[in-house]
Design a protein around this motif. Structure first.
Motif, PDB file in Angstrom:
ATOM      1  N   ILE A   6      66.822  91.963  35.105  1.00  0.00           N
ATOM      2  CA  ILE A   6      67.261  91.971  36.222  1.00  0.00           C
ATOM      3  C   ILE A   6      66.274  92.508  37.061  1.00  0.00           C
ATOM      4  N   VAL A   7      65.902  91.976  38.269  1.00  0.00           N
ATOM      5  CA  VAL A   7      64.925  92.334  39.287  1.00  0.00           C
ATOM      6  C   VAL A   7      65.270  92.412  40.780  1.00  0.00           C
ATOM      7  N   LYS A   8      64.610  93.392  41.629  1.00  0.00           N
ATOM      8  CA  LYS A   8      64.952  93.166  42.948  1.00  0.00           C
ATOM      9  C   LYS A   8      63.807  92.488  43.538  1.00  0.00           C
ATOM     10  N   GLY A   9      64.212  91.391  44.477  1.00  0.00           N
ATOM     11  CA  GLY A   9      65.633  90.921  44.829  1.00  0.00           C
ATOM     12  C   GLY A   9      65.504  89.480  44.765  1.00  0.00           C
ATOM     13  N   LYS A  10      66.395  88.754  45.533  1.00  0.00           N
ATOM     14  CA  LYS A  10      66.363  87.305  45.474  1.00  0.00           C
ATOM     15  C   LYS A  10      65.483  86.720  46.387  1.00  0.00           C
ATOM     16  N   ALA A  11      65.070  87.517  47.561  1.00  0.00           N
ATOM     17  CA  ALA A  11      64.089  87.064  48.384  1.00  0.00           C
ATOM     18  C   ALA A  11      62.679  87.213  47.746  1.00  0.00           C
ATOM     19  N   ARG A  12      62.427  88.102  47.003  1.00  0.00           N
ATOM     20  CA  ARG A  12      61.151  88.285  46.143  1.00  0.00           C
ATOM     21  C   ARG A  12      61.153  87.203  45.076  1.00  0.00           C
ATOM     22  N   LEU A  13      62.072  86.546  44.597  1.00  0.00           N
ATOM     23  CA  LEU A  13      62.181  85.317  43.541  1.00  0.00           C
ATOM     24  C   LEU A  13      61.838  84.190  44.585  1.00  0.00           C
ATOM     25  N   GLY A  14      62.508  84.117  45.725  1.00  0.00           N
ATOM     26  CA  GLY A  14      62.332  82.757  46.434  1.00  0.00           C
ATOM     27  C   GLY A  14      60.917  82.629  46.880  1.00  0.00           C
ATOM     28  N   GLN A  15      60.166  83.700  47.052  1.00  0.00           N
ATOM     29  CA  GLN A  15      58.714  83.656  47.418  1.00  0.00           C
ATOM     30  C   GLN A  15      57.978  82.778  46.085  1.00  0.00           C
ATOM     31  N   HIS A  62      69.230  91.015  41.408  1.00  0.00           N
ATOM     32  CA  HIS A  62      70.307  91.858  41.550  1.00  0.00           C
ATOM     33  C   HIS A  62      71.104  91.758  42.785  1.00  0.00           C
ATOM     34  N   ASP A  63      70.777  91.084  43.875  1.00  0.00           N
ATOM     35  CA  ASP A  63      71.631  91.249  45.093  1.00  0.00           C
ATOM     36  C   ASP A  63      72.281  89.656  45.382  1.00  0.00           C
ATOM     37  N   VAL A  64      72.592  88.990  44.493  1.00  0.00           N
ATOM     38  CA  VAL A  64      73.232  87.759  44.661  1.00  0.00           C
ATOM     39  C   VAL A  64      74.664  87.756  45.478  1.00  0.00           C
ATOM     40  N   ASP A  65      74.922  87.209  46.383  1.00  0.00           N
ATOM     41  CA  ASP A  65      76.139  87.396  47.060  1.00  0.00           C
ATOM     42  C   ASP A  65      76.700  85.848  47.241  1.00  0.00           C
ATOM     43  N   PRO A  66      77.759  85.386  46.589  1.00  0.00           N
ATOM     44  CA  PRO A  66      78.871  86.431  45.672  1.00  0.00           C
ATOM     45  C   PRO A  66      78.175  86.470  44.348  1.00  0.00           C
ATOM     46  N   ILE A  67      78.498  87.740  43.641  1.00  0.00           N
ATOM     47  CA  ILE A  67      77.764  88.151  42.444  1.00  0.00           C
ATOM     48  C   ILE A  67      78.462  87.307  41.353  1.00  0.00           C
ATOM     49  N   GLU A  68      79.437  86.597  41.537  1.00  0.00           N
ATOM     50  CA  GLU A  68      80.144  85.724  40.518  1.00  0.00           C
ATOM     51  C   GLU A  68      79.212  84.527  40.205  1.00  0.00           C
ATOM     52  N   ILE A  69      78.324  83.964  41.049  1.00  0.00           N
ATOM     53  CA  ILE A  69      77.238  82.976  40.730  1.00  0.00           C
ATOM     54  C   ILE A  69      76.588  83.277  39.341  1.00  0.00           C
ATOM     55  N   VAL A  70      75.999  84.653  39.363  1.00  0.00           N
ATOM     56  CA  VAL A  70      75.247  84.992  37.893  1.00  0.00           C
ATOM     57  C   VAL A  70      75.968  85.835  37.214  1.00  0.00           C
ATOM     58  N   LEU A  71      77.146  86.377  37.555  1.00  0.00           N
ATOM     59  CA  LEU A  71      77.877  87.203  36.689  1.00  0.00           C
ATOM     60  C   LEU A  71      78.036  86.995  35.080  1.00  0.00           C
ATOM     61  N   TYR A  72      78.129  85.717  34.891  1.00  0.00           N
ATOM     62  CA  TYR A  72      78.242  85.321  33.583  1.00  0.00           C
ATOM     63  C   TYR A  72      76.867  85.169  32.529  1.00  0.00           C
ATOM     64  N   LEU A  73      75.907  85.140  33.577  1.00  0.00           N
ATOM     65  CA  LEU A  73      74.446  84.702  32.909  1.00  0.00           C
ATOM     66  C   LEU A  73      73.950  85.864  32.120  1.00  0.00           C
ATOM     67  N   PRO A  74      74.015  87.122  32.179  1.00  0.00           N
ATOM     68  CA  PRO A  74      73.461  87.951  31.118  1.00  0.00           C
ATOM     69  C   PRO A  74      74.205  87.992  29.660  1.00  0.00           C
ATOM     70  N   ALA A  75      75.600  87.775  29.788  1.00  0.00           N
ATOM     71  CA  ALA A  75      76.386  87.462  28.599  1.00  0.00           C
ATOM     72  C   ALA A  75      76.096  86.137  27.600  1.00  0.00           C
ATOM     73  N   LEU A  76      75.848  85.148  28.618  1.00  0.00           N
ATOM     74  CA  LEU A  76      75.325  83.795  27.862  1.00  0.00           C
ATOM     75  C   LEU A  76      73.782  84.126  27.244  1.00  0.00           C
ATOM     76  N   CYS A  77      72.868  84.842  28.064  1.00  0.00           N
ATOM     77  CA  CYS A  77      71.549  84.901  27.439  1.00  0.00           C
ATOM     78  C   CYS A  77      71.748  85.923  26.299  1.00  0.00           C
TER      79      CYS A  77
END
Length: 275
Positions: A190-199, A166-181
């Protein structure tokens, strides 16, 4: 003519000479007796008053949060959060504030940890076994990550579940992905947050993860997760695309509006008295 005799000089009364008041009628006042009975007690501990002036005693601890000079990145994060609360946010951006609840997210990450990719040591050991001629171990089923890789998997309909931070910066990187899915019919969340996904994938941060294959023993748990995710995101598209965000007033502005409303209500009540 003779002079009058000289008067003796007046003597000043000291405190020791006047210790008791005059007794009227032979009865002494009770208050005086009580005061006379009080004698200063010798204290074991001497009272030491502290001086908090310059060069004096150490100041007591205080909350100095408002006076702290925070790092610039912290100040920018807080200003950005306040701006997002004050300004009107369109639905395409506001959807990233609606994340999975804590219980569902915990179950999701518990499943994702079963599909963590190999680290360098595990990959090296597997390749050494293959090179030595031992039974070649099959390549493990793991999570796919990286925005370009996941986008390609979604376009080819090879992804089974997509997890977006949910906290990608800039948000445009994933802005289109929900519509594509939604267009491809692939469940996403959508989950919190990018550091948790990175682990999960041995990285500092990760913008998006995707599951492609599921083991048979995890099939039931995965099906339950997909059902919950679809009801909150894929099937709720009509509600998400109409829900704007932001527009929240600050505390001072809310107080001003409340005062105006109270004054208007009072005027209305006064008018009703004379009608």
């Amino acid at each position: 003519r003779s002079r009058p005799p000289a008067m003796p000089p007046k003597t000043k009364k000291t405190k020791s000479q006047d210790t008791k008041p005059a007794v009227k009628g032979g009865v002494q006042k009770a208050g005086w007796a009580k005061a006379a009975s009080k004698t200063p007690k010798a204290s074991v501990w001497e009272k030491k008053t502290r001086n908090f002036g310059i060069g004096g005693d150490i100041q007591p601890p205080r909350d100095l949060t408002r006076f702290t000079k925070w790092p610039r990145y912290v100040v920018m994060q807080r200003k950005k959060r306040v701006l997002q609360q004050r300004l009107t946010v369109p639905p395409a951006l506001n959807q990233f504030t609606k994340t999975l609840d804590a219980n569902t997210a915990a179950n999701l990450f518990k499943l994702l940890k079963e599909y963590r990719p190999e680290d360098k040591a595990q990959k090296k050991a597997r390749l050494l076994k293959t090179a030595e001629g031992a039974d070649a171990a099959a390549k493990p089923v793991v999570i796919k990550h990286g925005i370009n890789h996941v986008t390609k998997l979604v376009e080819e309909k090879k992804a089974s579940l997509v997890v977006i931070a949910h906290d990608v910066d800039p948000i445009e990187i994933v802005l289109y992905l929900p519509a594509l899915c939604r267009k491809q019919g692939i469940p996403y969340c959508i989950v919190k947050g990018k550091a948790r996904l990175g682990q999960v994938v041995h990285k500092k941060t990760a913008t998006v993860l995707a599951l492609t294959n599921i083991k048979n023993e995890d099939r039931q748990q995965f099906t339950q997760l997909v059902t919950v995710v679809k009801s909150q995101y894929n099937d709720a598209y009509d509600e998400i695309r109409k829900r704007w965000g932001g527009g929240e007033l600050g505390l001072k502005s809310q107080a001003v509006l409340n005062r105006r409303l109270k004054a208007a209500a009072k005027d209305e009540a006064d008018k009703m008295k004379y009608n």
